[in-house]
Write a protein that holds these residues in place. Sequence first.
Motif, short mmCIF file in Angstrom:
data_model
loop_
_atom_site.label_atom_id
_atom_site.label_comp_id
_atom_site.label_asym_id
_atom_site.label_seq_id
_atom_site.Cartn_x
_atom_site.Cartn_y
_atom_site.Cartn_z
N GLN A 42 0.84 -1.19 0.00
CA GLN A 42 0.00 0.00 0.00
C GLN A 42 0.88 1.24 0.00
OE1 GLN A 42 -3.38 -0.02 -0.08
NE2 GLN A 42 -3.29 -2.24 -0.25
N TYR A 43 0.62 2.13 -0.92
CA TYR A 43 1.34 3.39 -0.99
C TYR A 43 0.42 4.51 -0.54
CZ TYR A 43 4.78 0.89 -3.75
OH TYR A 43 5.73 0.00 -4.17
N PRO A 44 0.95 5.53 0.12
CA PRO A 44 0.09 6.64 0.51
C PRO A 44 -0.40 7.38 -0.73
CG PRO A 44 2.39 7.15 0.98
CD PRO A 44 2.32 5.72 0.54
N PRO A 45 -1.60 7.95 -0.67
CA PRO A 45 -2.11 8.66 -1.85
C PRO A 45 -1.27 9.88 -2.15
CG PRO A 45 -3.52 9.04 0.05
CD PRO A 45 -2.51 8.01 0.45
N VAL A 46 -1.13 10.16 -3.43
CA VAL A 46 -0.36 11.32 -3.87
C VAL A 46 -1.29 12.52 -3.88
CG1 VAL A 46 0.95 12.33 -5.77
CG2 VAL A 46 1.16 9.89 -5.27
#
Length: 133
Positions: A42-46
């Motif tokens: 999971q990547y943090p939202p840009v």
Amino acid sequence: MTSKAFATSALLLSLNLLFFTVVSSTHVVPCPANAPKFQPKQYPPVIPTCPTDTLKLGVCANLLNDLVHLVVGTPPKTPCCSLLGGLADLEAAVCLCTAIKANILGINLNVPVALSLLLNYCGKNVPHGFQCS
């Protein structure tokens, strides 16, 4: 006659082996309940930001005023569109959205319409699904 019986039994034995091999190879053993499941990273939202000083976008007020009131002739593109020229569509939309929301332009506007007018006039597009918040 023994050779014919031998050939028949050999054929039946081969077909049985083939049949049971095919049937047993389609049996799938389920994974154990406690087996770890694949979890994608999971990547943090840009969160897009405006790389330009939003106060400089006040020059877009005259351009927008001309576009909204449909003044005859072509309004000059240089001050406003040159500020947006080096930006991607999303960055330009974020910059104009920030300027409109902060009321830097000095006029009360319908935000989606104003944003779309300015971006289209300067050769940019409103990104699909973008909402000025």
